[in-house]
Enzyme design. Structure first.
Site, PDB file in Angstrom:
ATOM      1  N   GLY A 166      -3.090   0.487  -6.815  1.00  0.00           N
ATOM      2  CA  GLY A 166      -3.859   0.688  -5.586  1.00  0.00           C
ATOM      3  C   GLY A 166      -4.318   2.131  -5.461  1.00  0.00           C
ATOM      4  O   GLY A 166      -3.570   3.050  -5.780  1.00  0.00           O
ATOM      5  N   GLY A 215      -2.829  -7.700 -13.175  1.00  0.00           N
ATOM      6  CA  GLY A 215      -2.976  -7.966 -14.607  1.00  0.00           C
ATOM      7  C   GLY A 215      -4.320  -8.615 -14.896  1.00  0.00           C
ATOM      8  O   GLY A 215      -5.124  -8.833 -13.991  1.00  0.00           O
ATOM      9  N   GLY A 240       4.876   0.413 -10.390  1.00  0.00           N
ATOM     10  CA  GLY A 240       4.521  -0.709 -11.262  1.00  0.00           C
ATOM     11  C   GLY A 240       3.684  -0.240 -12.442  1.00  0.00           C
ATOM     12  O   GLY A 240       3.921  -0.629 -13.588  1.00  0.00           O
ATOM     13  N   SER A 241       2.720   0.627 -12.151  1.00  0.00           N
ATOM     14  CA  SER A 241       1.847   1.137 -13.218  1.00  0.00           C
ATOM     15  C   SER A 241       2.640   1.956 -14.232  1.00  0.00           C
ATOM     16  O   SER A 241       2.372   1.891 -15.439  1.00  0.00           O
ATOM     17  CB  SER A 241       0.735   2.008 -12.633  1.00  0.00           C
ATOM     18  OG  SER A 241      -0.083   1.238 -11.801  1.00  0.00           O
ATOM     19  N   ASP A 299       2.573   4.413  -0.618  1.00  0.00           N
ATOM     20  CA  ASP A 299       3.904   3.894  -0.252  1.00  0.00           C
ATOM     21  C   ASP A 299       5.027   4.901  -0.518  1.00  0.00           C
ATOM     22  O   ASP A 299       6.132   4.749   0.006  1.00  0.00           O
ATOM     23  CB  ASP A 299       4.202   2.604  -1.031  1.00  0.00           C
ATOM     24  CG  ASP A 299       3.315   1.452  -0.596  1.00  0.00           C
ATOM     25  OD1 ASP A 299       2.620   1.602   0.421  1.00  0.00           O
ATOM     26  OD2 ASP A 299       3.305   0.414  -1.275  1.00  0.00           O
ATOM     27  N   ARG A 322       0.414  -1.363  28.224  1.00  0.00           N
ATOM     28  CA  ARG A 322       0.693  -2.318  27.146  1.00  0.00           C
ATOM     29  C   ARG A 322       1.650  -1.745  26.105  1.00  0.00           C
ATOM     30  O   ARG A 322       1.834  -0.535  26.012  1.00  0.00           O
ATOM     31  CB  ARG A 322      -0.613  -2.643  26.399  1.00  0.00           C
ATOM     32  CG  ARG A 322      -1.523  -3.555  27.128  1.00  0.00           C
ATOM     33  CD  ARG A 322      -2.829  -3.682  26.359  1.00  0.00           C
ATOM     34  NE  ARG A 322      -3.682  -4.686  26.949  1.00  0.00           N
ATOM     35  CZ  ARG A 322      -4.994  -4.763  26.773  1.00  0.00           C
ATOM     36  NH1 ARG A 322      -5.615  -3.870  26.016  1.00  0.00           N
ATOM     37  NH2 ARG A 322      -5.697  -5.719  27.334  1.00  0.00           N
ATOM     38  N   GLY A 333       3.144  -0.806   3.056  1.00  0.00           N
ATOM     39  CA  GLY A 333       4.521  -0.535   2.631  1.00  0.00           C
ATOM     40  C   GLY A 333       5.185  -1.865   2.354  1.00  0.00           C
ATOM     41  O   GLY A 333       5.834  -2.424   3.222  1.00  0.00           O
TER      42      GLY A 333
END
Ligand code: F6P
Length: 350
Positions: free
Chosen positions: A15, A82, A116-117, A140, A175, A183
């Site tokens: 990302g 992938g 991950g990369s 993240d 409110r 994340g």
């Protein structure tokens, strides 16, 4: 490999986030100006190497424009999944990657990516016997062995700015406004953004969501005289809500549940990809400069299979093997959890 590395590849993977162009620029500038290397920017992450014809461009510092430093996204492009075949099966592209690297004459690769990369690229580069240096980037901030990844500080700024804008409207209408951050498996953005933006409650994947306890806390805020509240929830908290359907957002669910249980009107704003876009903040530009420098220096010194990192206020580097053991989550005794508590923020139980 030593300083003989003459042609290096640079790619961004996973990302995107703010600060990628700044780090690509920093790498090119130092590698060309200080070592005379040829720097090839690989297009669309690993796709630029695995697809035929190979897609890349030579990064010449004199041709890199000044707006690179403050532009968002990755001008090289990136992929965050992938490569499936026509039947949607994931294909092993190791050999295609190795062939691509050879075809381009790469002596080494600098990969800018998340956890991950780092794992995937470490595998690909080991197969191709291509020395690799990783640079951590992800909003993240969940890459192991580094306190900071490029893009995180800019994302936290987005969350903090959003809360600044939402507070007056929450106050005008009495409110609760729930802000959902990114994340997936770690709550760093929500925790830091929530503290910076004055949230009343922060819900992160690492801590238990007890809805009644959140309701009690918000009621207490209202009964203290302040008739509005802000809640930050990380998207990964959805794993704790078994009734959520795939397309439902945990923030919207939380706002509805709060309104139902407390009778206080609630709304949700999901920040989504806003946290990834836009100009990098000063801290991310500083990280880009120092990580780019260190990555090139590591290659020049003959190092391989390491990732640059930021610990204890300075840039260091660590073996990729130590990085690829899964995401770095918020630790239970992290000082920001303590800081949130000290500010009266509801932060959930361990
Ligand atoms: O960059 C990491 C991340 O921001 C996650 O928090 C989020 O789940 C994911 O990217 C979404 O990515 P995409 O929409 O690109 O698949």
């Amino acid at each position: 490999m030593t300083t003989q590395a003459k042609t290096i590849g640079v790619l961004t993977s996973g990302g995107d986030c703010a600060g990628l162009n700044a780090v690509i620029g920093a790498i090119a500038r130092h590698a060309v100006d200080s070592y005379g290397w040829r720097v090839l920017g690989i297009t669309d992450g690993t796709l630029g190497l695995t697809h035929t014809p190979r897609r890349y461009c030579e990064l010449r510092p004199e041709r890199l424009s000044a707006p690179l430093l403050h532009s968002g996204g990755s001008f090289l492009g990136s992929i965050s999944h992938g490569e499936p075949d026509s039947e949607q099966r994931l294909v092993d592209r190791k050999q295609a990657f190795a062939d691509g690297a050879e075809k381009l004459g790469l002596d080494a690769l600098i990969a800018v990516g998340g956890d991950g990369s780092m794992r995937i690229l470490h595998e690909l580069c080991s197969y191709a016997r291509l020395p690799m240096i990783g640079i951590p980037k992800t909003i993240d901030n969940d890459v192991r062995e580094t306190e900071r990844a490029i893009g995180f500080a800019s994302a936290v700024q987005v969350v903090s700015d959003a809360l600044d804008r939402l507070q007056p409207t929450a106050a005008s209408h009495h409110r609760v406004i729930v802000v959902e951050t990114m994340g997936r498996s770690a709550g760093h953005i929500a925790l830091h953004g929530g503290i910076c933006g004055g949230a009343d409650a922060i819900l992160i994947p690492e801590r238990h969501l007890e809805i009644e306890s959140v309701v009690t806390h918000i009621r207490r805020v209202f009964s203290s005289g302040r008739r509005h509240a802000l809640i930050v929830v990380a998207e990964g908290v959805r794993a704790q809500v078994s009734t959520l359907k795939a397309f439902e957002s945990v923030g919207t669910w939380l706002a509805m549940e709060l309104e139902k249980r407390s009778g206080i009107e609630a709304r949700c704003t999901t920040l989504g990809h806003l946290q990834r876009g836009g100009s990098p903040c000063a801290e991310d530009r500083r990280l880009a400069a120092i990580f780019g420098l260190r990555a090139v220096e590591l290659l020049a010194g003959g190092s391989a299979d390491r990732m640059v990192c930021w610990t204890k206020g300075a840039a260091h580097d660590v073996p990729l093997q130590d990085v690829i053991k899964g995401p770095r989550t918020v630790e239970k005794n992290c000082s920001f959890i303590a800081a949130a508590r000290s500010l009266g923020i509801w932060i959930g139980e361990e």
